[in-house]
Design a protein around this motif. Structure first.
Motif, PDB file in Angstrom:
ATOM      1  N   ASP A  78       9.425   1.777  -6.257  1.00  0.00           N
ATOM      2  CA  ASP A  78      10.575   2.267  -6.931  1.00  0.00           C
ATOM      3  C   ASP A  78      11.554   2.157  -6.166  1.00  0.00           C
ATOM      4  OD1 ASP A  78       9.069   3.286  -9.142  1.00  0.00           O
ATOM      5  OD2 ASP A  78       8.840   5.296  -8.406  1.00  0.00           O
ATOM      6  N   PHE A  79      11.594   2.418  -4.799  1.00  0.00           N
ATOM      7  CA  PHE A  79      12.883   2.230  -3.701  1.00  0.00           C
ATOM      8  C   PHE A  79      13.224   0.739  -3.978  1.00  0.00           C
ATOM      9  CE2 PHE A  79      12.335   6.567  -2.535  1.00  0.00           C
ATOM     10  CZ  PHE A  79      13.486   6.845  -1.998  1.00  0.00           C
ATOM     11  N   LEU A  80      12.339  -0.184  -4.036  1.00  0.00           N
ATOM     12  CA  LEU A  80      12.652  -1.652  -3.746  1.00  0.00           C
ATOM     13  C   LEU A  80      13.362  -2.080  -5.268  1.00  0.00           C
ATOM     14  CD1 LEU A  80      12.129  -4.043  -1.869  1.00  0.00           C
ATOM     15  CD2 LEU A  80      10.136  -4.804  -3.389  1.00  0.00           C
ATOM     16  N   SER A  81      13.112  -1.485  -6.385  1.00  0.00           N
ATOM     17  CA  SER A  81      13.967  -1.793  -7.482  1.00  0.00           C
ATOM     18  C   SER A  81      15.174  -0.989  -7.623  1.00  0.00           C
ATOM     19  CB  SER A  81      12.992  -1.416  -8.814  1.00  0.00           C
ATOM     20  OG  SER A  81      11.755  -2.196  -8.566  1.00  0.00           O
ATOM     21  N   ALA A  82      15.586  -0.217  -6.585  1.00  0.00           N
ATOM     22  CA  ALA A  82      16.721   0.810  -6.614  1.00  0.00           C
ATOM     23  C   ALA A  82      17.899   0.265  -5.950  1.00  0.00           C
ATOM     24  CB  ALA A  82      16.447   2.275  -6.068  1.00  0.00           C
ATOM     25  N   ASN A 133      -2.846  15.446   6.217  1.00  0.00           N
ATOM     26  CA  ASN A 133      -2.494  14.055   6.819  1.00  0.00           C
ATOM     27  C   ASN A 133      -0.998  14.025   6.782  1.00  0.00           C
ATOM     28  OD1 ASN A 133      -2.855  12.045   8.271  1.00  0.00           O
ATOM     29  ND2 ASN A 133      -4.046  10.798   6.882  1.00  0.00           N
ATOM     30  N   ASP A 134      -0.374  13.279   7.941  1.00  0.00           N
ATOM     31  CA  ASP A 134       1.114  13.103   7.606  1.00  0.00           C
ATOM     32  C   ASP A 134       1.107  11.637   7.419  1.00  0.00           C
ATOM     33  OD1 ASP A 134       1.972  15.564   8.579  1.00  0.00           O
ATOM     34  OD2 ASP A 134       1.605  15.197  10.842  1.00  0.00           O
ATOM     35  N   PHE A 135       2.094  11.213   6.610  1.00  0.00           N
ATOM     36  CA  PHE A 135       2.349   9.608   6.412  1.00  0.00           C
ATOM     37  C   PHE A 135       3.908   9.505   6.525  1.00  0.00           C
ATOM     38  CE2 PHE A 135      -1.138  11.380   3.630  1.00  0.00           C
ATOM     39  CZ  PHE A 135      -1.964  10.294   3.595  1.00  0.00           C
ATOM     40  N   ASP A 136       4.295   8.426   7.584  1.00  0.00           N
ATOM     41  CA  ASP A 136       5.504   8.112   7.882  1.00  0.00           C
ATOM     42  C   ASP A 136       5.692   6.552   7.557  1.00  0.00           C
ATOM     43  OD1 ASP A 136       8.166   7.883   8.912  1.00  0.00           O
ATOM     44  OD2 ASP A 136       7.447   8.788  10.819  1.00  0.00           O
ATOM     45  N   THR A 137       6.374   6.293   6.470  1.00  0.00           N
ATOM     46  CA  THR A 137       6.913   4.849   6.272  1.00  0.00           C
ATOM     47  C   THR A 137       8.289   4.318   6.082  1.00  0.00           C
ATOM     48  OG1 THR A 137       6.141   3.258   4.677  1.00  0.00           O
ATOM     49  CG2 THR A 137       6.542   5.344   3.936  1.00  0.00           C
ATOM     50  N   ILE A 138       8.679   3.239   6.396  1.00  0.00           N
ATOM     51  CA  ILE A 138       9.793   2.792   6.262  1.00  0.00           C
ATOM     52  C   ILE A 138       9.856   1.949   4.918  1.00  0.00           C
ATOM     53  CG2 ILE A 138      11.840   1.457   7.187  1.00  0.00           C
ATOM     54  CD1 ILE A 138      11.095   3.953   8.811  1.00  0.00           C
ATOM     55  N   ILE A 139      11.070   2.203   4.011  1.00  0.00           N
ATOM     56  CA  ILE A 139      11.048   1.545   2.800  1.00  0.00           C
ATOM     57  C   ILE A 139      12.251   0.759   2.625  1.00  0.00           C
ATOM     58  CG2 ILE A 139      10.832   1.957   0.397  1.00  0.00           C
ATOM     59  CD1 ILE A 139       9.095   4.266   0.904  1.00  0.00           C
ATOM     60  N   ARG A 140      12.284  -0.536   2.105  1.00  0.00           N
ATOM     61  CA  ARG A 140      13.233  -1.286   1.589  1.00  0.00           C
ATOM     62  C   ARG A 140      13.871  -0.774   0.321  1.00  0.00           C
ATOM     63  NH1 ARG A 140      12.634  -7.487   1.621  1.00  0.00           N
ATOM     64  NH2 ARG A 140      14.641  -7.396   1.045  1.00  0.00           N
ATOM     65  N   VAL A 141      15.162  -0.872   0.122  1.00  0.00           N
ATOM     66  CA  VAL A 141      15.939  -0.228  -1.113  1.00  0.00           C
ATOM     67  C   VAL A 141      16.678  -1.604  -1.503  1.00  0.00           C
ATOM     68  CG1 VAL A 141      17.465   1.053  -2.234  1.00  0.00           C
ATOM     69  CG2 VAL A 141      16.072   1.834  -0.110  1.00  0.00           C
ATOM     70  N   GLY A 142      16.650  -1.875  -2.852  1.00  0.00           N
ATOM     71  CA  GLY A 142      17.353  -2.950  -3.249  1.00  0.00           C
ATOM     72  C   GLY A 142      16.983  -4.308  -3.209  1.00  0.00           C
ATOM     73  N   GLY A 143      15.751  -4.559  -2.991  1.00  0.00           N
ATOM     74  CA  GLY A 143      15.332  -5.842  -2.503  1.00  0.00           C
ATOM     75  C   GLY A 143      14.589  -6.465  -3.588  1.00  0.00           C
ATOM     76  N   ALA A 144      14.398  -6.102  -4.839  1.00  0.00           N
ATOM     77  CA  ALA A 144      13.541  -6.746  -5.838  1.00  0.00           C
ATOM     78  C   ALA A 144      13.921  -7.959  -6.368  1.00  0.00           C
ATOM     79  CB  ALA A 144      13.264  -5.651  -6.836  1.00  0.00           C
ATOM     80  N   GLY A 145      15.396  -8.145  -6.311  1.00  0.00           N
ATOM     81  CA  GLY A 145      15.820  -9.396  -6.963  1.00  0.00           C
ATOM     82  C   GLY A 145      16.119 -10.571  -5.841  1.00  0.00           C
TER      83      GLY A 145
END
Length: 237
Positions: free
Chosen positions: A61-65, A221-233
């Motif tokens: 979702d973030f990649l497409s945003a 459990n803890d989850f920690d992640t780095i997400i790209r935004v706006g890279g789908a294209g």
């Protein structure tokens, strides 16, 4: 000529019965322990799998945003929250709020349908998504997802009762319509009063010296992640 009767003495029978009793108790203890460890392991597996599936969904979702269309995170101090990514909106209630039956707690919950059933983590897709991060004339945000609205409950569909304990989104970098977000969340079982904050401020299951501890079932459990935004294209994607 007398014949001696063959058999066991009372002492021998007592020792044999005592040995058999100890053996049966040991087998029973091992069986119960194995069952408890299986439940604990299966619960941890369910929580971890749900966390990975959730990470995959929000990553897409973030990649497409478009980072310029991502709203600020809106959080109620009692435990509900929301963030909109343009055509996708996330609305959630934390485990603490889900277990809060007070008037204030019920008023702070994000619900769905005419029965006002609380959601755990709802994903709404479509043109109506941004409206959930837009305050009305009174300054309040929509707290109910109307019947007929298509949404996905990301923490449902399992016989294990688990929920979100904490959620945080933070923007790390931006370059035009692209950027990076850090997403940190805590996911775990949802039994009342079985978790606590440790010295570092993280949520954990209560230790066995607590009367409310549930070691056999509780899992966090803890989850920690780095997400790209706006890279789908991107052409290289």
């Amino acid at each position: 000529m007398s014949k001696r009767t063959q058999g066991f003495t009372l002492v021998e029978l007592t020792i044999a019965i005592a040995f058999l009793g100890v053996l049966l108790m040991a087998i029973l203890t091992l069986t119960i322990t194995a069952g408890q460890l299986y439940v604990k392991g299966d619960t941890m597996k369910t929580v971890n799998q749900a966390g990975r599936d959730f990470s995959d969904t929000i990553r897409r979702d973030f990649l497409s945003a478009d980072i310029e269309k991502i709203s600020d995170v809106i959080v109620n101090p009692l435990g509900s929250g929301r963030i909109c990514l343009g055509t996708v909106a996330y609305l959630w209630n934390t485990a603490t709020l889900l277990n809060d039956s007070s008037v204030q707690g019920n008023a702070a919950k994000v619900t769905q349908g005419g029965a006002a059933k609380p959601v755990k983590f709802a994903r709404i897709v479509g043109a109506q998504a941004p409206s959930y991060c837009t305050a009305g004339p009174s300054g309040n945000y929509p707290m109910n997802i109307p019947s007929g609205t298509t949404f996905t409950e990301l923490f449902g569909g399992t016989d294990r009762e688990y929920a979100l304990h904490a959620m945080a989104f933070s923007k790390m970098a931006q370059n035009g319509k692209k950027g990076l977000y850090r997403v940190f969340y805590t996911l775990g079982t949802n039994d009342v009063d079985t978790t606590e904050l440790d010295a570092g401020g993280y949520i954990r299951c209560k230790t066995n010296d607590s009367l409310l501890a549930n070691f056999n079932y509780c899992s966090v459990n803890d989850f920690d992640t780095i997400i790209r935004v706006g890279g789908a294209g991107d052409a290289n994607e």
